[in-house]
Structure formats: structure tokens, C-alpha cells
Design a protein around this motif. Sequence first.
Motif, PDB file in Angstrom:
ATOM      1  N   SER A   1       0.840  -1.196   0.000  1.00 44.07           N
ATOM      2  CA  SER A   1       0.000   0.000   0.000  1.00 44.07           C
ATOM      3  C   SER A   1       0.877   1.249   0.000  1.00 44.07           C
ATOM      4  O   SER A   1       2.016   1.227   0.488  1.00 44.07           O
ATOM      5  N   THR A   2       0.358   2.304  -0.570  1.00 46.57           N
ATOM      6  CA  THR A   2       1.036   3.614  -0.510  1.00 46.57           C
ATOM      7  C   THR A   2       0.118   4.655   0.123  1.00 46.57           C
ATOM      8  O   THR A   2       0.365   5.857   0.010  1.00 46.57           O
ATOM      9  N   LYS A   3      -0.914   4.183   0.815  1.00 51.53           N
ATOM     10  CA  LYS A   3      -1.920   5.071   1.406  1.00 51.53           C
ATOM     11  C   LYS A   3      -1.320   6.035   2.414  1.00 51.53           C
ATOM     12  O   LYS A   3      -1.741   7.191   2.521  1.00 51.53           O
ATOM     13  N   HIS A   4      -0.308   5.572   3.143  1.00 52.67           N
ATOM     14  CA  HIS A   4       0.309   6.400   4.173  1.00 52.67           C
ATOM     15  C   HIS A   4       1.698   6.890   3.739  1.00 52.67           C
ATOM     16  O   HIS A   4       2.576   7.056   4.566  1.00 52.67           O
ATOM     17  N   TYR A   5       1.859   7.086   2.453  1.00 50.85           N
ATOM     18  CA  TYR A   5       3.118   7.604   1.905  1.00 50.85           C
ATOM     19  C   TYR A   5       4.295   6.656   2.152  1.00 50.85           C
ATOM     20  O   TYR A   5       5.440   7.083   2.266  1.00 50.85           O
TER      21      TYR A   5
END
Length: 821
Positions: A316-320
Amino acid sequence: MAQPRYTRIDNRRPSSNYCSTVTVVVFVALCLVGIWMMTSSSVGPAQSFDEVSLDNKDGIKKQMTPPPAEEGNNGQKSEDASGETPNEDKKGDGDGSLPKEDESSSRQENQEEEKKEESTPSGETKTETQGGEDKKDDSKSENGDGGGDSDEKKDLKDNPDEDNPDTNEKKTKPETEDNESGEDGENQKQFESDNGEKRSSDDDKETKTGNEDTETKTDKENTGTNVDVQVEQEGQPKNETSGDLSPPGAQLELLNETTTQNGSFSTQATESKNEKEAQKGSGDKLDYKWALCNTTAGPDYIPCLDNVKAIRSLPSTKHYEHRERHCPDSPPTCLVPLPEGYKRPIEWPKSREKIWYTNVPHTKLAEYKGHQNWVKVTGEYLTFPGGGTQFKHGALHYIDFIQESVPAIAWGNRSRVILDVGCGVASFGGFLFDRDVITMSLAPKDEHEAQVQFALERGIPAISAVMGTTRLPFPGRVFDIVHCARCRVPWHIEGGKLLLELNRVLRPGGFFVWSATPVYQKKTEDVEIWKAMSELIKKMCWELVSINKDTINGVGVATYRKPTSNECYTKRSEPQPPICADSDDPNASWKVPLQACMHTAPEDKTQRGSQWPEQWPARLEKPPFWLSSSQTGVYGKAAPEDFSADYEHWKRVVTKSYLKGLGINWASVRNVMDMRAVYGGFAAALRDLKVWVMNVVPIDSPDTLAIIYERGLFGIYHDWCESFSTYPRSYDLLHADHLFSKLKQRCNLTAVIAEVDRVLRPEGKLIVRDDAETIQEVEAMVKAMKWEVRMTYSKEKEGLLAVQKSFWRPNEVETLTYAIA
């Protein structure tokens, strides 16, 4: 009239009646032999002190032209105002001549010296033959090449560095004046200028004892080493006016104070020949070959931020997460290429306004933000009008507007250390220097191309970092102010996890300055964010001190204050955000996951954070109030005394050695990194220079970073087995005090030196203080990169190395597959 140094051992006067032809022929032959012996060697007792002076003066380049002779007083040196080599009764190197007063007597002495060459206890003729008769004449210099460093100097002569900003200075720099030990440098100049023919007047009049001669002879035979040895016996008192090579107590303290837990260690007068030759031999056998890194990022490669393989595998890249650190399993040992047309950076303060386009050849940010006065392309320069999105009409006006809104901020007095989140090109931090404030600016390596690189090229502190899933690499409760100008960070989401991270690093009583669009715009999205932020901040017990609009810049600024007690926390109607568990250490931050909780304020008045630090600049020199005498410091003393001793130590080192003795043009130095800071004493000692220092506390060193912040300096935690979160060519000077010897026990030292090369600018300087073995390893590595050795000094197993990076890049290429997009 100078007295002859030698007398006939039989005490007979030469016969005036003995004039036979045979005797005349023998007399002339002996004279010729004596003159040949003096001219065959241009140096006195071979010592690696020659290495100190030669490396120090003229950037280790050979000087073939002798200075003009000038008669002195009884052989004592007379130093001119500029600190050049002292002129005295001497001649140029290799001419074999003596002062006129001694010439006739020396001819008689040479007859006797030829006979007693093997038996004379302190005969300098024998010493000169041992120390220099195997040298080629073209290797001699005014400084006097000792046998121990001839290979090194020859190698450096064959590989001269590129043009550098210190060229003119090196030509006029005094030899080892105040170098590590002022007295030692003066004595070295005495030996060099005398060419081994003449020592100081005290030595001319004294006869050495048998024990001294035995030790001296042993040391002379052991000249094939970089580790210095003492000519005199260890316990013998030093003579300030003689040619004594032993450094005074300050020198020993300078080398030893930072090497052991208790700040002291035993000394040795000499080391065995086998040990020294083995030590030197092990360094000489190292053969380092370097290759050029082939990566998608090219000249801008940051190993832990450009790991394409690791980023692609993220769930995931949701939280940078893709902007966080993902270091390769094996750190690279290749060298990052230079941008085409790279030039020596523009010096501060002009660099704040403009930089070379060829050094950071990126136009995306200029195209995207040019209308907002971030950065513009102006001919061969990138220019920075001094504004930003939130302060188009100048950063200084914006800075002053903040203080007018909240006078308690008191820039440069109460408020000294600032964290600027989402800094852009860091103009805010760049102009806060005018208010005697230092700013840790951070921004991610994202679509705003090279913003942190722009900041560093301008001479402004900055790191590539993002507020994602882990804590920022700083202790808790250290920043006086946290600033966010339109930083686009979603502070309010997920229970306010990101804003609570700012709460962790903000000092109790510190301010949060927020000048984002939700403060002053009425768009639907902005209104919603403002409402959510207001609710969250109230639950966090932050006080809204001021909210004002700057009519010139057209922006609003909201300023909040963090509480200094826990009273508000206990009175909340609901415990949200929750208070962190007592076991949660707010200072633990290296790869620690973020948590949506608040740390309470310290209630014990002896704890850090319970009181505001001293006003700047008093806080720089005074031990923090919370350092107790019952605590043991890093060097074994009581913590407050340890702090003070460290500060005095670095003031002495910087004043006596670094500013004068290393041939560094400090006007060309702006960005400095102390790779192993302890109390920040090195940075504190540089306070009066126009430099800033990034104090790095390695994760396996004593955690003293909070002390560094308390004294009004800043720094960061880091593991040097990994890459640092900065762009290539960021720093003008790196300082490593007893770091590499510790790192090589758990890291690949070759990779660490490759990282040093990546971070350091061409023509940048590296100063290493470490054990002699490690000094030799590092020296061999940087020589393989064609770096210029400015100084190498070693004594009692401790050493100092000062080198300058070159523009050289290897031809061989190494492709890093994990960094290829």
C-alpha cells in the motif's frame, strides 16, 4: 660567532707544521666526502612529523624553491607576521652548505666524523644517511620528506587534485601553525628549515645521554611508518624553545579525550619495529577499485529513497510508504556520477538568492511554482525571489509578521530551533538565519522535484523525509516551534496521528505556527478541515494564541501553544486522543511506528521539558539544568563536567587546529555535518562562522541528541550502515570523530566511504579522527578516489586525517538492478 658543534675526540690541536702533500690530498678527499654526505640527505632525523607539515602546507604539494636565508639569533627561529616558514641561519634544501662561522670547523669535524661514523652516539651525519640516502633528489622538499611517508607523497604528486577553492590559500598557509598543537607545529618547522644541518640553540649546546641516543636510533630505524614516535624519552620534560617533537599535554588530550569511555588512556613512548611495519604494511596492501553507479536516478541517487524494487513490492502507498526509507540489503559501494557541467557551488549568502542551473538541472518545480516565487530559471542560474506560496512578497516580512502576532515567540532569543514541515525550497528557514534562528526543514522526495536539493544547494539545512508510518528521527520535546506553511499534511485524519507526532517533538510551551489555506480561505474543503482541526486541537489541549491575516501576503496565520502541565489532560470529558502508556518512550524514534496518543508533560522539575531552556545564546554554553552530577557522562566524568570539558576540548581543537592548521578556506564552507556528535561541542565551537552543522547521533552511540537541542543546536538520529536521507553533493565538510573504527565492526566500511563520497561536494573536506589503523584504511580508500590528502598525523595509535574530494569519477560502471525503474 657560532661555536663548532663537534670537537676532536682526542682533544689534540691540529699541527700547523704538518704540510706533506699526502696529508693535503687526504684532507681534501675527506672534505669532499663530508660535503657529499651532507648533500646526499636534506633532512634530519626522519619522523612522520614531516608528514604532518607537508600534508598541511600547500595541500601536500612539493615546494622545490628554498626561501631566502636570513641570519637569526643563536639558531632560534624568527617567524614573520604571516606565519610563513621561519627564516634563520639556513640554506636551501640539498645545498649542503653551512653558516660561514661553522664552515671551517665543519671541515675538521668531517674528518673525524668519517672515522667515527658507526660509533658516534648522536651524530647527525649518520642519521641523515639512514633517513634519506635512499631517496631520489627529486622527492625532496623544503619540508623534508621522511622515510615513512615518501611513498604517500610520491603517489599524491603523481595524482594531483583538480582545481580547488583553497589553491591560493595553500600557497600562503603557514606550516602547522597551531596545528593540533601549536608548539608541535613550530618545532616541526624548526626541523624542516634546518635541513637536518642545524637544530635549535639548546640542542646545539646539549649532549644527549646514552639512553636517549639508543631510543633515538631505534626510532630512526623505524621510519617506515605513519605512526609518529617521540625522539625524547616519554617522561622527559619538554623545552618550548628547542626542537623537541613531543606534543604538549594539550596535544595528547586533543587526540585522546574522545577515544575511550573515561576520556583517558595509557601512552607508549615507542612501538616495536615489527608492529609498526606490520600496521603500515596492512594498509598499503589494500587495493580499492571504484565503479560508477548506474541507476535511474542518476546524479540524484539516494539509495534508501530510490530503491525501486522495494517500492514496487509495497502492499500500500496510502500512508506515503513509497516516500519512506527502503534501504537495499547491501548498501552500494559504487560512486554517484556528477551532473554534466557541475560547477563549484556559489558561496553563502549569494547562494540563498541563486544557484547554478547545471548543479541542479531541474525545471519542473520552476514551471509548476514559478508564479508563486518559489524558483525561477534565469539564464545559467536558478533564482529564488525569497518568497513562497504563503509569502510571495518576501520571507522576512512573513517572519516578522509572525512575531508581531505573537511577541512571545521572540525569534533568536526564546525561539531558536525550528522544525519546518513541508518546507518547499526552504526559504523560510533560509531567512530565519537573519534572526539568529536555525531551522530543520523537511520535505518528501515527491512530485515537487528536487525541492530539498534546491535548499541544500542554496546552503539551507534540509532533509528528505515524510510523515508517513514511522516517527520522525528526532527525540521528544526538542523543537521550540513547529511551522507549516501550506504543507498539505492531513493532520486531522486517523485520530490526528500526524499532528500527535508534532506534539511529541514539540517542547512544552512551544508554538505550532500554521498558515495553510484552511486558516483563511472559505472553500468547502478548507472549512471542513478547519473545523476538524479545531476540534482535534482542543482535545489535545493546545491553546489558540493568535489568528491573524497578513494583508500584504494575503494569508492567515494561526498560532497554537502546547501546554506545560497535565491539568488540561485530566479535565477532558473524553480521553481522546488517549494518553500514551507510561512505557512508551517519547525519545525512541528510529523506525518506531506512529501511534495516535499523547505523551504527558514532565511534572518533575528536574526533568527535561519541565522548564524552558536558557535564552539564546546563553543556552549554547551552559549545561542543561536537568543534567545531574549524579549522572555519568560519556567520558566518565559527572555529566555537567563532562559537557563542559567536551565544549572546551572542541573550542581548543577548532581554534588551534581546524581553523589554521588544515589549509581549509572556511569562507567556502557552509553545510557541515558532524557524523558522530556527542554533546554538539564541535558545532558549538563553529558558532562564529557562517556555517550550520547537522549533528548526527548514531543509533548505537549514547543518546545525547536531546542535549544538542537543549543548547540551541539541531541534529538527527541515523544508522551509518545505511544511506543518509539527503541528495548527493549536499555538504561542504564532513567530520568523523572516532566513528569509522566503530562502524567497521558491524558495517561494510567501503560502503560507508562510498556514502561519504555521495554526500560530500567535489572539493569538499573530510576530517577524520580515529585510531591509526582505521586512518590508514580510510586514507587508502580516498586515495583510490584521487582525493587530495591535506594532512595525516598519527601518534600513540591515534590519528588525524584531512582530505579534499576531487572531481574524479571512475570509468567502470556498476548497475544497481534494484534502483532501475
